[in-house]
Design a protein around this motif. Structure first.
Motif, PDB file in Angstrom:
ATOM      1  N   LEU A 395       2.785  -4.198  -7.861  1.00 44.57           N
ATOM      2  CA  LEU A 395       2.272  -3.401  -6.740  1.00 44.57           C
ATOM      3  C   LEU A 395       2.453  -4.126  -5.406  1.00 44.57           C
ATOM      4  N   GLU A 396       3.415  -5.044  -5.374  1.00 41.87           N
ATOM      5  CA  GLU A 396       3.613  -5.857  -4.176  1.00 41.87           C
ATOM      6  C   GLU A 396       3.877  -5.005  -2.937  1.00 41.87           C
ATOM      7  N   GLY A 397       4.645  -3.945  -3.091  1.00 37.71           N
ATOM      8  CA  GLY A 397       4.976  -3.121  -1.936  1.00 37.71           C
ATOM      9  C   GLY A 397       3.812  -2.337  -1.386  1.00 37.71           C
ATOM     10  N   LEU A 398       2.725  -2.216  -2.139  1.00 36.76           N
ATOM     11  CA  LEU A 398       1.537  -1.504  -1.666  1.00 36.76           C
ATOM     12  C   LEU A 398       0.443  -2.450  -1.215  1.00 36.76           C
ATOM     13  N   LEU A 399       0.227  -3.520  -1.950  1.00 40.88           N
ATOM     14  CA  LEU A 399      -0.897  -4.398  -1.671  1.00 40.88           C
ATOM     15  C   LEU A 399      -0.623  -5.369  -0.532  1.00 40.88           C
ATOM     16  N   ASN A 400       0.641  -5.751  -0.339  1.00 43.13           N
ATOM     17  CA  ASN A 400       0.982  -6.750   0.685  1.00 43.13           C
ATOM     18  C   ASN A 400       1.984  -6.181   1.685  1.00 43.13           C
ATOM     19  N   ASN A 401       1.668  -5.013   2.182  1.00 43.43           N
ATOM     20  CA  ASN A 401       2.608  -4.326   3.073  1.00 43.43           C
ATOM     21  C   ASN A 401       1.838  -3.807   4.284  1.00 43.43           C
ATOM     22  N   ASP A 402       2.259  -4.229   5.470  1.00 39.41           N
ATOM     23  CA  ASP A 402       1.586  -3.804   6.702  1.00 39.41           C
ATOM     24  C   ASP A 402       1.841  -2.335   7.021  1.00 39.41           C
ATOM     25  N   HIS A 403       2.853  -1.723   6.365  1.00 40.34           N
ATOM     26  CA  HIS A 403       3.139  -0.312   6.619  1.00 40.34           C
ATOM     27  C   HIS A 403       2.183   0.622   5.871  1.00 40.34           C
ATOM     28  N   GLY A 483      10.749   1.221  -6.631  1.00 37.96           N
ATOM     29  CA  GLY A 483      10.515   1.460  -5.208  1.00 37.96           C
ATOM     30  C   GLY A 483       9.204   0.890  -4.726  1.00 37.96           C
ATOM     31  N   ILE A 484       8.155   0.971  -5.566  1.00 37.93           N
ATOM     32  CA  ILE A 484       6.867   0.392  -5.183  1.00 37.93           C
ATOM     33  C   ILE A 484       6.990  -1.106  -4.957  1.00 37.93           C
ATOM     34  N   ARG A 485       7.780  -1.744  -5.788  1.00 37.74           N
ATOM     35  CA  ARG A 485       7.912  -3.189  -5.665  1.00 37.74           C
ATOM     36  C   ARG A 485       8.792  -3.592  -4.479  1.00 37.74           C
ATOM     37  N   LEU A 486       9.787  -2.765  -4.155  1.00 42.04           N
ATOM     38  CA  LEU A 486      10.713  -3.105  -3.074  1.00 42.04           C
ATOM     39  C   LEU A 486      10.247  -2.642  -1.706  1.00 42.04           C
ATOM     40  N   TYR A 487       9.233  -1.794  -1.645  1.00 40.13           N
ATOM     41  CA  TYR A 487       8.845  -1.190  -0.370  1.00 40.13           C
ATOM     42  C   TYR A 487       8.379  -2.229   0.638  1.00 40.13           C
ATOM     43  N   GLY A 488       7.778  -3.305   0.174  1.00 34.49           N
ATOM     44  CA  GLY A 488       7.336  -4.336   1.103  1.00 34.49           C
ATOM     45  C   GLY A 488       8.501  -5.071   1.752  1.00 34.49           C
ATOM     46  N   ARG A 489       9.624  -5.182   1.051  1.00 37.01           N
ATOM     47  CA  ARG A 489      10.791  -5.873   1.593  1.00 37.01           C
ATOM     48  C   ARG A 489      11.668  -4.951   2.422  1.00 37.01           C
ATOM     49  N   TYR A 490      11.715  -3.682   2.028  1.00 35.79           N
ATOM     50  CA  TYR A 490      12.606  -2.732   2.709  1.00 35.79           C
ATOM     51  C   TYR A 490      11.795  -1.483   3.071  1.00 35.79           C
ATOM     52  N   PRO A 491      11.127  -1.526   4.217  1.00 32.32           N
ATOM     53  CA  PRO A 491      10.276  -0.388   4.610  1.00 32.32           C
ATOM     54  C   PRO A 491      11.054   0.910   4.806  1.00 32.32           C
ATOM     55  N   ASN A 492      12.339   0.794   5.118  1.00 36.74           N
ATOM     56  CA  ASN A 492      13.160   1.985   5.311  1.00 36.74           C
ATOM     57  C   ASN A 492      13.690   2.446   3.953  1.00 36.74           C
ATOM     58  N   LEU A 493      12.763   2.708   3.047  1.00 41.14           N
ATOM     59  CA  LEU A 493      13.087   3.026   1.652  1.00 41.14           C
ATOM     60  C   LEU A 493      12.462   4.361   1.279  1.00 41.14           C
ATOM     61  N   ALA A 511      -1.164   6.701  -3.403  1.00 41.46           N
ATOM     62  CA  ALA A 511      -0.928   5.701  -2.355  1.00 41.46           C
ATOM     63  C   ALA A 511       0.539   5.623  -1.953  1.00 41.46           C
ATOM     64  N   CYS A 512       1.448   5.932  -2.864  1.00 42.74           N
ATOM     65  CA  CYS A 512       2.876   5.805  -2.538  1.00 42.74           C
ATOM     66  C   CYS A 512       3.536   7.154  -2.273  1.00 42.74           C
ATOM     67  N   SER A 513       2.742   8.172  -2.001  1.00 44.74           N
ATOM     68  CA  SER A 513       3.311   9.509  -1.791  1.00 44.74           C
ATOM     69  C   SER A 513       4.146   9.608  -0.516  1.00 44.74           C
ATOM     70  N   ASP A 514       3.968   8.674   0.428  1.00 44.83           N
ATOM     71  CA  ASP A 514       4.744   8.730   1.673  1.00 44.83           C
ATOM     72  C   ASP A 514       6.209   8.353   1.460  1.00 44.83           C
ATOM     73  N   PHE A 515       6.479   7.504   0.463  1.00 47.25           N
ATOM     74  CA  PHE A 515       7.868   7.069   0.282  1.00 47.25           C
ATOM     75  C   PHE A 515       8.432   7.390  -1.096  1.00 47.25           C
ATOM     76  N   ILE A 516       7.708   8.159  -1.898  1.00 45.48           N
ATOM     77  CA  ILE A 516       8.214   8.623  -3.200  1.00 45.48           C
ATOM     78  C   ILE A 516       8.049  10.129  -3.274  1.00 45.48           C
ATOM     79  N   THR A 517       9.139  10.806  -3.533  1.00 49.37           N
ATOM     80  CA  THR A 517       9.125  12.263  -3.671  1.00 49.37           C
ATOM     81  C   THR A 517       9.533  12.603  -5.095  1.00 49.37           C
ATOM     82  N   THR A 518       8.668  13.295  -5.799  1.00 51.80           N
ATOM     83  CA  THR A 518       8.949  13.678  -7.187  1.00 51.80           C
ATOM     84  C   THR A 518       8.893  15.182  -7.316  1.00 51.80           C
TER      85      THR A 518
END
Length: 522
Positions: A395-403, A483-493, A511-518
């Protein structure tokens, strides 16, 4: 006491085979002095096979009782390797005898078919027939003719009845009663051995000889637990209730009824990138769905079998064939030049995902396409659907992400631990290590020296490009976790998951509905 445990079908099969032995023996004794060995062979073969079938039933009964006794006497836990090995040995012995009985049933069926053919031929030719046995019986006393008719009738009945009666001698319920642990252990062995043999038939011989805990054993455990509810005498509605009991945490959040749909722009982009997810099926599955009659030709064409001279111009993917056919198939489907495909993996091992990384300079985007279910290994990943705890790295892209909004991060921390589909989580972890898992200098701009960083990092070829991760079905679920794991490194994801499997709890999904579309397939 043992007679009460017999199946009614076993009694019918046993009595019928015994009658077949007696009637056949009488016919052979009557006709042997006048006819040659070739004439009486079929009348000797059928009762002999019936006698062997009776002996096989006896051995099946012994093996079945030993199997059931071993399963009932062993603890439900699978933590003792010696006890588990003993249970597998007894089960395999019973399975061997059941298959031997099945082989005898096939021989009896062939013998009965030949007997009918011989009987019809004799009636058709009438007096001109040279069949010694039937001629001798028809010209003798009436009781011999009745014996012949009874023999043919019983032989046909036995051959047909055994095809539907099965080979079990005893009723399993007479041993297990309502002991849930026994039913679970029994069906775990059934599914474990069945899955391994199916994989062996598909060329995965290594699974047949594996005795350690692996993904096949885990899937068999889950299936055994499911079937045990039904086998214990529950109805269909009770079975559904039993499925709910497998979920440890009964207090789950329900998604709100007023959830917003994705904007039209997202739908348009999802339709655009859908082809990359679909093209990831580089095996015959995609062509079978589109060309059900000529799919082998269509698949070989996509594999580049007609253009072997262009092999060296195609990129080399991990696990690809000599022709680099899977790379050719992917590029043909998405209509891109060879240099667009930068990296990928096709023939994956257990709990690993096949993927393709494509660079689209005309839209400033790097696409990671994750393949859905296509191989037996993918089916095993699907079947590993027990929940597992998501680590902080997952959950790195959610827990440690300023976005991510601070309130959402606090909510995620307060509601931990979070859970996901164990097979998909493990596949996503492996895929992350493949595409960007090598940690670099913590003080660097990206914090990573992985493959994606070599493309999207500052000053690199694709600096400033968007990162799009797509996948269908199982691939969509793995793409979401990646994508959840990479979102912290690549916000334009952004992740587009088509027909994705359920793989996360609701708190993470929201929590990840802004950058994941299913959603469903485009």
């Amino acid at each position: 006491m043992w007679i009460k445990n017999l199946r009614y079908a076993s009694l019918v099969v046993g009595v019928s085979n015994f009658l077949l032995v007696v009637l056949g023996g009488v016919l052979v004794l009557v006709t042997a002095p006048r006819c040659g060995r070739a004439d009486v062979f079929i009348y000797l073969f059928i009762p002999a096979s019936a006698a062997v079938r009776l002996a096989a039933m006896y051995k099946i009964g012994i093996a079945q009782e030993a199997t059931a006794t071993t399963i009932v006497g062993l603890p439900a836990a699978d933590d003792d390797g010696l006890l588990r090995h003993k249970r597998r040995v007894t089960y395999k012995r019973w399975l061997w005898w059941t298959r031997f009985a099945l082989m005898m049933t096939v021989l009896q069926f062939l013998g009965a078919a030949y007997l009918i053919f011989d009987f019809v031929r004799y009636v058709s030719y009438g007096e001109t027939s040279r069949d010694c046995v039937l001629g001798t019986v028809s010209n003798s006393e009436q009781w011999k003719l009745h014996t012949m008719v009874s023999f043919v009738t019983v032989a046909c009945f036995v051959a047909l009845f055994q095809c539907f009666a099965g080979s079990d001698v005893y009723r399993w319920r007479s041993f297990y009663m309502t002991q849930d642990k026994a039913w679970k252990a029994h069906y775990r062995e059934v599914f474990d051995h069945g899955i391994r043999e199916a994989l062996c038939c598909l060329g995965r011989v290594k699974y047949l000889s594996a005795l350690d805990e692996d993904e096949v054993h885990s899937v068999a455990q889950l299936l055994g637990d499911l079937v045990a509810y039904r086998a214990s005498g529950t109805g269909h509605l009770e079975l559904l209730a039993g499925l709910a009991l497998l979920q440890r945490h009964s207090q789950t959040s329900r998604p709100p009824e007023d959830m917003l749909e994705a904007p039209e722009e997202r739908f348009a982009q999802a339709a655009t990138f859908h082809q990359f997810a679909e093209a990831a099926y580089t095996g015959p599955l995609l062509d079978f769905g589109r060309n059900p009659f000529i799919f082998p030709c269509a698949w070989l064409y996509r594999q580049g079998i007609l253009t072997p001279w262009s092999r060296n111009r195609r990129p080399m993917l991990q696990g690809d064939n000599w022709l680099r056919g899977h790379a050719a198939a992917y590029l043909k489907y998405v209509k891109l030049p060879a240099e667009a495909l930068r990296r990928g993996r096709v023939c994956q091992a257990k709990r690993e995902a096949a993927y393709f990384i494509v660079v689209l300079h005309h839209v400033n985007t790097v696409v990671i396409a994750v393949r859905g279910t296509e191989t037996p290994e993918d089916l095993l990943t699907d079947g590993l659907c027990r929940e597992c705890t998501l680590s902080e790295e997952d959950l790195e892209g959610l827990l440690n992400n300023d976005h991510i909004h601070p309130d959402i991060r606090r909510q995620l921390h307060s509601s931990s631990p979070h859970y996901g589909h164990s097979g998909i989580v493990e596949a996503a972890r492996d895929l992350f290590s493949q595409v960007d898992g090598n940690l670099g200098d913590p003080g660097s701009a990206t914090g990573s020296t992985g493959f994606l960083s070599s493309l999207l990092g500052p000053g690199c070829e694709c600096d400033g490009y968007k990162l799009c991760i797509v996948g269908h079905s199982l691939g969509g679920a793995i793409a979401s976790l990646l994508g959840i794991r990479l979102y912290g490194r690549y916000p334009n994801l952004h992740v587009y998951a088509y027909g994705s499997l359920p793989c996360l709890d609701f708190a993470i999904a929201d929590a990840c509905s802004d950058f994941i579309t299913t959603g469903g397939d485009a």
